[in-house]
Structures are given as C-alpha cells and as structure tokens.
Design a protein around this motif. Structure first.
Motif, mmCIF file in Angstrom:
data_model
loop_
_atom_site.group_PDB
_atom_site.id
_atom_site.type_symbol
_atom_site.label_atom_id
_atom_site.label_comp_id
_atom_site.label_asym_id
_atom_site.label_seq_id
_atom_site.Cartn_x
_atom_site.Cartn_y
_atom_site.Cartn_z
ATOM 1 N N MET A 1 -13.039 2.417 28.225
ATOM 2 C CA MET A 1 -12.397 1.268 27.572
ATOM 3 C C MET A 1 -10.941 1.170 28.021
ATOM 4 S SD MET A 1 -11.839 0.523 23.476
ATOM 5 C CE MET A 1 -13.590 0.413 23.134
ATOM 6 N N THR A 2 -10.511 -0.023 28.431
ATOM 7 C CA THR A 2 -9.128 -0.192 28.841
ATOM 8 C C THR A 2 -8.219 -0.050 27.635
ATOM 9 O OG1 THR A 2 -9.160 -2.575 28.508
ATOM 10 C CG2 THR A 2 -9.830 -1.756 30.687
ATOM 11 N N ALA A 3 -6.924 0.149 27.914
ATOM 12 C CA ALA A 3 -5.960 0.375 26.838
ATOM 13 C C ALA A 3 -5.893 -0.813 25.883
ATOM 14 C CB ALA A 3 -4.587 0.674 27.434
ATOM 15 N N ILE A 4 -5.888 -2.026 26.412
ATOM 16 C CA ILE A 4 -5.770 -3.197 25.538
ATOM 17 C C ILE A 4 -7.014 -3.340 24.667
ATOM 18 C CG2 ILE A 4 -6.586 -4.720 27.383
ATOM 19 C CD1 ILE A 4 -4.227 -5.627 24.460
ATOM 20 N N LYS A 5 -8.176 -3.060 25.204
ATOM 21 C CA LYS A 5 -9.402 -3.130 24.402
ATOM 22 C C LYS A 5 -9.369 -2.097 23.284
ATOM 23 C CE LYS A 5 -12.561 -4.902 27.951
ATOM 24 N NZ LYS A 5 -13.762 -4.583 28.774
ATOM 25 N N PHE A 6 -8.876 -0.900 23.606
ATOM 26 C CA PHE A 6 -8.808 0.154 22.600
ATOM 27 C C PHE A 6 -7.831 -0.224 21.494
ATOM 28 C CE2 PHE A 6 -7.036 4.028 20.787
ATOM 29 C CZ PHE A 6 -8.193 4.739 20.462
ATOM 30 N N ALA A 7 -6.648 -0.726 21.873
ATOM 31 C CA ALA A 7 -5.651 -1.111 20.870
ATOM 32 C C ALA A 7 -6.179 -2.223 19.975
ATOM 33 C CB ALA A 7 -4.361 -1.547 21.558
ATOM 34 N N TRP A 8 -6.809 -3.208 20.573
ATOM 35 C CA TRP A 8 -7.323 -4.348 19.798
ATOM 36 C C TRP A 8 -8.444 -3.893 18.865
ATOM 37 C CZ3 TRP A 8 -5.451 -8.592 18.210
ATOM 38 C CH2 TRP A 8 -6.253 -9.666 17.792
ATOM 39 N N SER A 9 -9.272 -2.985 19.319
ATOM 40 C CA SER A 9 -10.322 -2.441 18.475
ATOM 41 C C SER A 9 -9.728 -1.642 17.315
ATOM 42 C CB SER A 9 -11.253 -1.549 19.302
ATOM 43 O OG SER A 9 -12.218 -0.920 18.500
ATOM 44 N N ALA A 10 -8.683 -0.852 17.594
ATOM 45 C CA ALA A 10 -8.037 -0.067 16.545
ATOM 46 C C ALA A 10 -7.434 -0.954 15.468
ATOM 47 C CB ALA A 10 -6.955 0.820 17.154
ATOM 48 N N LEU A 11 -7.062 -2.173 15.838
ATOM 49 C CA LEU A 11 -6.505 -3.135 14.895
ATOM 50 C C LEU A 11 -7.588 -3.908 14.140
ATOM 51 C CD1 LEU A 11 -3.723 -4.473 17.262
ATOM 52 C CD2 LEU A 11 -3.293 -3.294 15.093
ATOM 53 N N GLY A 13 -9.666 -6.040 15.597
ATOM 54 C CA GLY A 13 -9.767 -7.365 16.185
ATOM 55 C C GLY A 13 -11.136 -7.674 16.753
ATOM 56 N N ASP A 14 -11.486 -8.949 16.768
ATOM 57 C CA ASP A 14 -12.742 -9.430 17.353
ATOM 58 C C ASP A 14 -12.642 -9.283 18.873
ATOM 59 O OD1 ASP A 14 -14.889 -10.850 18.355
ATOM 60 O OD2 ASP A 14 -14.518 -12.655 17.161
ATOM 61 N N PRO A 15 -13.528 -8.517 19.502
ATOM 62 C CA PRO A 15 -13.432 -8.323 20.956
ATOM 63 C C PRO A 15 -13.519 -9.620 21.748
ATOM 64 C CG PRO A 15 -15.496 -7.436 20.086
ATOM 65 C CD PRO A 15 -14.638 -7.750 18.921
ATOM 66 N N ALA A 16 -14.121 -10.664 21.176
ATOM 67 C CA ALA A 16 -14.216 -11.934 21.895
ATOM 68 C C ALA A 16 -12.835 -12.544 22.128
ATOM 69 C CB ALA A 16 -15.096 -12.914 21.121
ATOM 70 N N ARG A 17 -11.870 -12.192 21.291
ATOM 71 C CA ARG A 17 -10.509 -12.738 21.440
ATOM 72 C C ARG A 17 -9.841 -12.281 22.732
ATOM 73 N NH1 ARG A 17 -11.352 -16.108 17.426
ATOM 74 N NH2 ARG A 17 -10.721 -15.501 15.303
ATOM 75 N N LEU A 18 -10.281 -11.152 23.268
ATOM 76 C CA LEU A 18 -9.646 -10.613 24.473
ATOM 77 C C LEU A 18 -9.766 -11.552 25.657
ATOM 78 C CD1 LEU A 18 -10.841 -6.935 24.060
ATOM 79 C CD2 LEU A 18 -8.457 -7.721 23.952
ATOM 80 N N ALA A 19 -10.730 -12.454 25.624
ATOM 81 C CA ALA A 19 -10.879 -13.422 26.715
ATOM 82 C C ALA A 19 -9.687 -14.379 26.783
ATOM 83 C CB ALA A 19 -12.175 -14.211 26.528
ATOM 84 N N ALA A 48 0.768 -9.808 20.760
ATOM 85 C CA ALA A 48 0.753 -11.236 21.077
ATOM 86 C C ALA A 48 -0.586 -11.874 20.711
ATOM 87 C CB ALA A 48 1.042 -11.445 22.565
ATOM 88 N N LEU A 49 -1.677 -11.142 20.933
ATOM 89 C CA LEU A 49 -2.991 -11.680 20.588
ATOM 90 C C LEU A 49 -3.140 -11.806 19.065
ATOM 91 C CD1 LEU A 49 -5.602 -12.662 21.853
ATOM 92 C CD2 LEU A 49 -6.457 -10.306 21.786
ATOM 93 N N ALA A 50 -2.608 -10.836 18.325
ATOM 94 C CA ALA A 50 -2.643 -10.926 16.866
ATOM 95 C C ALA A 50 -1.826 -12.111 16.377
ATOM 96 C CB ALA A 50 -2.121 -9.630 16.257
ATOM 97 N N ALA A 51 -0.705 -12.378 17.037
ATOM 98 C CA ALA A 51 0.121 -13.528 16.671
ATOM 99 C C ALA A 51 -0.610 -14.836 16.951
ATOM 100 C CB ALA A 51 1.443 -13.485 17.431
ATOM 101 N N ALA A 52 -1.234 -14.915 18.123
ATOM 102 C CA ALA A 52 -1.973 -16.129 18.471
ATOM 103 C C ALA A 52 -3.143 -16.358 17.518
ATOM 104 C CB ALA A 52 -2.464 -16.027 19.912
#
Length: 458
Positions: A1-11, A13-19, A48-52
C-alpha cells in the motif's frame, strides 16, 4: 500500500476518493535516507483530500473537488520555520544548549529553547544558571547517556539518549507505540452536535471549515501546524496560552497565520474558558497526555460539557506506555526512535532534512479533524482523534517504502514563498501546501503578536 493510501485509510477515508488526487513529483525534494518525501506528500495529500471532501459535503457538490499535491510546495512548507524572514531578519534557530552532546558511552540530545527547560537542564546537571555550553559539555561527557536522560527528565527537562532502531524496538515504549494505529479515532458520547450550515458553491474561495470555532491549546510545532491549516480552510481559530509561557516570537510568527492569540490562566479564570467552550466546535490540545486534565480538559470532561465536540490531541510519545507522561519534541523523537542513527550513525548522529515528524503529524491532525467533521455531519456524534510524533516516526521507519522519483528536479522553494505585511513586520513565508480546486490559496489574515487578542470569539 502506498503512503497516501495508508494515511487515508488510517483516517477512515473512502478509498474511492483517492481517484481525485494527483501528485507532482520533484526529484531532490526532502532528500534523506528514510522516505521523508513520501511521508510528507502523503500527510499533505490526505489533509487536502479531507478538506476537499468536507467542502463537497457542506456545499452539496456531486463530486469531490480535485486535489493536487506538489512536492515543491510540500518541501517549502515542511521548512516553513526556516524560510521565515521578519523584516529581512532570519529566524532564531535552536538555542545553544539544544543540541547533541557526547556522553561517556555515546550521545544525548537536549532541548532547551525555552528558558524554563534550560533552567531545568542545568539544575539536573548541578550547574549554575549562567553555565556555558563548554561547561555543560564537560559535565555531560562524564556520565552515561541513559543516566543523563533520566536525570534531566526527573528534573522536568528534556534530554534523550541516542538509540539505534534495534535498541528502540526493544523498549516497552516502542512496543506500545507500534501497537496503536497511526490515527486513533473514537466516538465521544451520543449527543448531537449542531448542524453546520451549507456552503454556497459559488462563493470563492470554498472554505470547508467556514463557521467553525476552534480552541487551539497547542505549542511547538505539530499542533500549531494543524490549527494553522484549519485557519487556512476558514475556521475561527483562537490560540490560548498561559500568561507565564509566552511562545518563541519567530515560531509564533511562522505558525500564527490565520489565527488570533490570547493569554488565559485556566486556573484563575475558568469562567472565560467555559464561555468559549460553550460555542466551540473543535478543541485541539498539544500538551502531554493528562497534563490538562486537572483543568477539566480531558476529552470525556470536555464532551460532557459540550456535547458533540471534536477533540483532537497530539503528543510526542503517545498516550500509552511508560513515556506517555514525558515531554518531547521532534528532534528528541528522532533521537530515541533510531532515526538520528539511521540518518547518520551511532558514532555520528544525523537528522531528517526537516522537522518532518512535527509537520507531517500536524497535517495528519488537521486531516483527522476534518474527517471527524465529515463523519459527524452524518451522525452528529462527538469525536476524539489522537496522534503522536513517535507513531509517525514508526510509520516513517517501518511502514513506508521509498518510491523512485521520476519527476522534474526540485529547484528550491522560491516558487512557494510569498511576502505579507503583518503587525509583526514584513514577513517572508511559505505558502500553504494544502490545495484543492476552488479552495484557498493563502490565509485570510497574517499572524498577530502573541497574546494580543481578547479571549473571546469574534
């Protein structure tokens, strides 16, 4: 898992948002033996993704705005305290007694930027208040590193013995840190928070935190970075400090953008804090776990008095284990967790190219607050989010794989620096790295002098 995917998962977050996220890779940014660039990019990208996401929720958009993370902007922001100029004057860096020292059997690092920490360090070493660095060096050189560490901590000061990664991994504190998630997330109570008013999508810039009131009880550096980010995104951030603990001026200038600053004695004037808490949406604390509990500021006590509150906490070593009550800073966490030995060696310790644990944890904390607010918009419940520099360090050393940099070379921070007039003088500063389509490009107000505001909401 890339770092951004791991961070977003730890938060959570919906993985679909990473797109919705794109990155601009720049070779040479935040170069280190450890994958600092990947950590920094992930922390800012998740924020930034959480803000968006929160902006889309509040503005009732059909799609989350696109997020763009540029390594150049991230590198400049992670060095923000170094890039600051006040009327052309460079910032005051570490104090003379904040450094590495040779001991009888290795190395120890101390932190004595604040006068009270300097006094405690010298007292622990049985030295007078005007002792020189040479005198301190001679005294420390006589003693083993762990003995110095314990003596200084017992005196209320800050010193950490250099450990290799293997030596840190063998400690009870390392096991406690590794056992926790990168972002600890809990529900607080069952009462409902107020419903945030919708945002007009035609309003520019789109501010996902508009209308939110944030009480900022943080110091040095992760907490202030988090609240500076929430201020960027539209929150009314009021920083509160004890009158007898003024902040270092340059540090305050760097992290004070978008905020107001007031001095308040929680012990003698609890009524003022209660008035502020009564209409607050978020409380962010950056002191040792439990240090504020005597003022009724534990997450549970805050939630009981202000149902639906989001409480965010950040500390050096985490809320569990034998070091939970210890003070700490980024530089000391690097030394304890083996980072300094990895970036240098056990014989000649090094350091990360930036205070990446502080900055990275700060952006993750801001992201965690925003994700909590998004979740709250569905169920109304209060939230507790908790992060620790030592847990971020564990992620850096044991959880992130370095990726090949295939982008353009990093040519320095110039494109991501700006100048702003302020009550503190003309400031050169780093621009915010948190960016999404339609979002803010800078802070609505410059920093103000420490303690210059009244402790009340606008």
């Amino acid at each position: 898992m890339t770092a951004i995917k791991f961070a977003w998962s730890a938060l959570g977050g919906d993985p679909a948002r990473l797109a919705r996220l794109t990155t601009v890779v720049r070779q040479g940014a935040l170069e280190a033996r450890l994958p600092v660039r990947e950590l920094a990019r992930a922390c800012v990208g998740a924020c930034a993704l959480a803000a968006a996401e929160l902006a889309a929720r509040r503005a009732e958009l059909t799609e989350v705005p696109g997020v763009r993370v540029d390594d150049g902007a991230v590198a400049a922001a992670f060095h923000s305290e170094r890039h600051l100029l006040v009327d052309g004057r460079p910032p005051v860096a570490f104090a003379p007694l904040s450094r590495f020292w040779r001991t009888a059997d290795g190395w120890v690092r101390t932190h004595a930027n604040y006068p009270h920490h300097r006094a405690r360090l010298l007292a622990a070493l049985s030295l007078p208040g005007d002792a020189s660095a040479e005198t301190v060096a001679a005294r420390i050189a006589e003693r083993p590193a762990l003995e110095v560490e314990e003596a200084v901590y017992d005196a209320g000061g800050l010193a950490v013995a250099l450990r290799t990664p293997k030596e840190w991994a063998a400690t009870e504190q390392a096991a406690e840190v590794a056992a926790r998630p990168l972002v600890e997330r809990e529900r607080l109570g069952t009462a409902h928070a107020r419903v945030l008013p919708p945002l007009d999508p035609a309003t520019a810039p789109l501010l996902p935190a508009a209308g939110l009131r944030v009480l900022d009880l943080t110091r040095v550096l992760a907490g202030p970075v988090a609240t500076r980010t929430l201020a960027l995104l539209g929150a009314d951030v009021l920083r509160l400090d004890a009158p007898w603990l003024p902040e270092l001026p340059d540090q305050h200038a760097d992290t004070g953008f978008g905020k107001r600053s007031a001095a308040l004695d929680l012990g003698t004037d609890p009524g003022t804090f209660e008035e502020l808490l009564a209409t607050a949406d978020v409380v962010v604390t950056g002191y040792r776990p439990g240090a504020l509990d005597r003022f009724g500021l534990s997450p549970q006590a805050l939630s009981a008095r202000r149902p639906g509150l989001v409480v965010a906490q950040v500390s050096a070593w985490g809320a569990h284990g034998p070091w939970a009550g210890r003070r700490g800073f980024d530089s000391l966490v690097q030394v304890a967790t083996g980072i300094a030995a990895t970036e240098g060696s056990a014989e000649e310790p090094g350091a990360l190219p930036a205070q990446a644990l502080d900055h990275g944890t700060g952006y993750l904390l801001a992201a965690a607050v925003q994700r909590a607010l998004t979740e709250q918009s569905y169920d109304g419940g209060g939230r507790l989010v908790r992060l620790a520099l030592a847990r971020t360090a564990h992620w850096l050393t044991d959880g992130i794989r370095p990726a090949a940099a295939t982008g353009a070379p990093y040519e320095g921070p110039g494109a991501w620096l700006a100048e702003t007039d302020s009550p503190l003088g003309r400031l050169r500063h780093a621009l915010p790295p948190v960016s999404f389509a339609g979002g803010p490009a800078g802070w609505a107000r410059p920093p103000v002098p420490w303690g210059s505001d009244t402790a009340r909401w606008r």
